[in-house]
Design a protein around this motif. Structure first.
Motif, PDB file in Angstrom:
ATOM      1  N   UNK A 270      96.243  84.287  23.112  1.00 44.18           N
ATOM      2  CA  UNK A 270      96.115  82.869  23.383  1.00 44.18           C
ATOM      3  C   UNK A 270      97.477  82.211  23.300  1.00 44.18           C
ATOM      4  N   UNK A 271      97.616  81.098  23.996  1.00 43.07           N
ATOM      5  CA  UNK A 271      98.853  80.356  24.024  1.00 43.07           C
ATOM      6  C   UNK A 271      98.486  78.885  24.192  1.00 43.07           C
ATOM      7  N   UNK A 272      99.471  78.042  24.293  1.00 47.40           N
ATOM      8  CA  UNK A 272      99.210  76.605  24.345  1.00 47.40           C
ATOM      9  C   UNK A 272      98.337  76.254  25.551  1.00 47.40           C
ATOM     10  N   UNK A 273      97.121  75.804  25.267  1.00 47.32           N
ATOM     11  CA  UNK A 273      96.251  75.298  26.314  1.00 47.32           C
ATOM     12  C   UNK A 273      95.373  76.311  27.003  1.00 47.32           C
ATOM     13  N   UNK A 274      95.434  77.580  26.626  1.00 46.33           N
ATOM     14  CA  UNK A 274      94.607  78.585  27.311  1.00 46.33           C
ATOM     15  C   UNK A 274      94.508  79.846  26.458  1.00 46.33           C
ATOM     16  N   UNK A 303      87.368  77.805  33.713  1.00 43.82           N
ATOM     17  CA  UNK A 303      87.848  79.136  34.055  1.00 43.82           C
ATOM     18  C   UNK A 303      89.087  79.032  34.938  1.00 43.82           C
ATOM     19  N   UNK A 304      90.138  79.792  34.627  1.00 41.58           N
ATOM     20  CA  UNK A 304      91.361  79.787  35.417  1.00 41.58           C
ATOM     21  C   UNK A 304      91.520  81.045  36.261  1.00 41.58           C
ATOM     22  N   UNK A 310      82.362  89.332  39.028  1.00 41.57           N
ATOM     23  CA  UNK A 310      82.206  88.011  39.630  1.00 41.57           C
ATOM     24  C   UNK A 310      81.873  87.040  38.508  1.00 41.57           C
ATOM     25  N   UNK A 311      82.787  86.114  38.236  1.00 42.32           N
ATOM     26  CA  UNK A 311      82.675  85.249  37.059  1.00 42.32           C
ATOM     27  C   UNK A 311      82.594  83.794  37.505  1.00 42.32           C
ATOM     28  N   UNK A 312      81.586  83.079  37.007  1.00 40.38           N
ATOM     29  CA  UNK A 312      81.378  81.675  37.322  1.00 40.38           C
ATOM     30  C   UNK A 312      81.172  80.894  36.028  1.00 40.38           C
ATOM     31  N   UNK A 313      81.366  79.577  36.098  1.00 39.49           N
ATOM     32  CA  UNK A 313      81.080  78.718  34.949  1.00 39.49           C
ATOM     33  C   UNK A 313      79.957  77.748  35.308  1.00 39.49           C
ATOM     34  N   UNK A 314      79.145  77.425  34.322  1.00 37.98           N
ATOM     35  CA  UNK A 314      78.079  76.437  34.481  1.00 37.98           C
ATOM     36  C   UNK A 314      77.964  75.672  33.168  1.00 37.98           C
ATOM     37  N   UNK A 315      78.630  74.526  33.111  1.00 35.75           N
ATOM     38  CA  UNK A 315      78.637  73.752  31.873  1.00 35.75           C
ATOM     39  C   UNK A 315      79.316  74.516  30.755  1.00 35.75           C
ATOM     40  N   UNK A 316      78.549  74.789  29.687  1.00 37.54           N
ATOM     41  CA  UNK A 316      79.133  75.507  28.548  1.00 37.54           C
ATOM     42  C   UNK A 316      78.938  77.019  28.641  1.00 37.54           C
ATOM     43  N   UNK A 338      87.549  90.755  32.441  1.00 36.50           N
ATOM     44  CA  UNK A 338      88.315  89.797  31.654  1.00 36.50           C
ATOM     45  C   UNK A 338      88.446  88.468  32.366  1.00 36.50           C
ATOM     46  N   UNK A 339      88.919  87.469  31.619  1.00 34.63           N
ATOM     47  CA  UNK A 339      89.128  86.156  32.216  1.00 34.63           C
ATOM     48  C   UNK A 339      90.127  85.363  31.385  1.00 34.63           C
ATOM     49  N   UNK A 340      90.677  84.354  32.023  1.00 32.12           N
ATOM     50  CA  UNK A 340      91.535  83.381  31.358  1.00 32.12           C
ATOM     51  C   UNK A 340      90.851  82.025  31.480  1.00 32.12           C
ATOM     52  N   UNK A 341      90.753  81.315  30.371  1.00 33.61           N
ATOM     53  CA  UNK A 341      90.105  80.002  30.366  1.00 33.61           C
ATOM     54  C   UNK A 341      90.995  78.994  29.654  1.00 33.61           C
ATOM     55  N   UNK A 342      90.859  77.744  30.037  1.00 31.12           N
ATOM     56  CA  UNK A 342      91.618  76.674  29.397  1.00 31.12           C
ATOM     57  C   UNK A 342      90.997  76.323  28.049  1.00 31.12           C
ATOM     58  N   UNK A 343      91.821  75.780  27.168  1.00 29.01           N
ATOM     59  CA  UNK A 343      91.319  75.313  25.889  1.00 29.01           C
ATOM     60  C   UNK A 343      91.581  76.268  24.747  1.00 29.01           C
TER      61      UNK A 343
END
Length: 355
Positions: A270-274, A303-304, A310-316, A338-343
């Motif tokens: 992890x790093x600043x913001x992601x 999701x970044x 195949x990766x999708x986001x739906x709310x939380x 794997x994935x990279x996400x903000x926050x």
């Protein structure tokens, strides 16, 4: 009024260009489902994907695997698209199409995407005996007009020299072989296990493979770094899949073991913001043909980037389903995405289901 319209059109064009450029920068990095590569001894770009695909931003790569580090920095898509290193329209005249010093990138094919494969240096090498088995994976079941396996001459040093055609000796040729006759029929493609022998070799070398696919005029070119005199490798190479998750991580969560599959998510960095996370999917006591994983967080997720599914986001929720090449798992078998996400990372509730 006309000047105002022109200005608006110009602004719209600039915005569209910036959006297109941004889309390229953040496009998901999952590999294409077609084509193939040499899995054993691993080619340069497949080896970099296998070792670092789930932690490609890890700073330790720079010191532990510097040749892969420079390749990831040059163009990550060369590793995500590990099965797309080919040229078209060569008509069998490989030496004319590919200059000396550019053999590992197929003459800087795909607008130079794989150019870093030509970099001179100490690439990670696979230990080999003088008799070994080369595993070529064909994810699109193209089959082969022919497969040629070369080994660099004893005078060539891959750590300090660019690879030239004159550095290679042809040691094996496989004739026309339809996909249905390849050694292993897999759920996500076929594999040819090719016995290769050299004599009296020791030390570093490059195994260079040309696969002339029976699909239009597509020629594939692979450099595999080897160290002769090491331990004997397995006689068959593994089915391609993203690498397993790191041994340790800041946080992890596991779905219940009951059911057809289970999943474990771990934050690898992890790093600043992601942050970057890796998810390992494991089949239960019976094989599965496909899988779907849901990660349910306490807050909405952004999701970044993603790979291996195949990766999708739906709310939380982050919802993932298998890629074409890693859906079928044997009983107890595993794969990962794997994935990279903000926050800031948090521990999600995890569910896994077979489909």
């Amino acid at each position: 009024m006309q000047n105002v319209v022109h200005k608006r059109l110009l602004i719209s064009a600039i915005v569209a260009a910036l959006a297109a450029a941004l889309a390229v920068l953040v496009a998901p990095g999952s590999p294409a489902s077609a084509h193939g590569n040499v899995l054993n001894p691993a080619s340069r770009n497949y080896g970099c994907f296998e070792r670092w695909g789930d932690k490609f931003q890890a700073p330790e790569m720079a010191t532990q695997d510097p040749m892969c580090y420079q390749a990831w920095q040059a163009d990550p898509q060369a590793m995500w698209n590990w099965n797309g290193l080919f040229r078209e329209g060569v008509a069998g005249n490989h030496q004319a199409a590919i200059p000396d010093g550019q053999l590992c990138s197929a003459g800087k094919t795909q607008n130079g995407r794989y150019a870093a494969m030509d970099a001179i240096g100490d690439w990670k090498a696979t230990n080999l005996a003088n008799s070994f088995t080369l595993g070529l994976f064909d994810g699109a079941r193209h089959g082969a007009d022919y497969i040629r396996v070369y080994v660099s001459k004893p005078s060539y040093n891959p750590v300090t020299q660019a690879l030239k055609w004159s550095d290679l000796d042809l040691v094996k040729e496989v004739p026309n072989t339809p996909a249905a006759q390849w050694t292993r029929q897999l759920s996500n493609g076929v594999q040819m296990d090719i016995p290769v022998s050299v004599s009296g070799r020791s030390g570093r070398a490059v195994v260079y493979t040309i696969w002339q696919a029976s699909h239009l005029d597509q020629s594939y070119y692979f450099c595999s770094d080897v160290n002769f005199g090491g331990v004997t490798p397995p006689t068959s190479s593994p089915t391609p899949a993203p690498p397993s998750s790191p041994a340790t991580s800041p946080s992890a969560s596991t779905s219940p073991a009951t059911g057809a599959c289970r999943a474990t998510v771990a934050v690898s960095s992890q790093w600043s913001g992601a942050y970057q996370a890796n998810v390992t999917v494991t089949a239960g006591s019976a094989p599965v043909k496909g899988w779907a994983v849901t990660l349910r967080y306490g807050a909405a997720q952004t999701l970044q980037q993603s790979w291996g599914a195949t990766v999708l986001t739906s709310g939380n929720e982050i919802q993932a389903s298998n890629a074409a090449y890693n859906g079928a798992l044997s009983a107890g078998g595993s794969t990962s995405f794997g994935f990279i996400a903000a926050g800031t990372p948090s521990t999600p509730a995890v569910t896994c289901s077979a489909v």
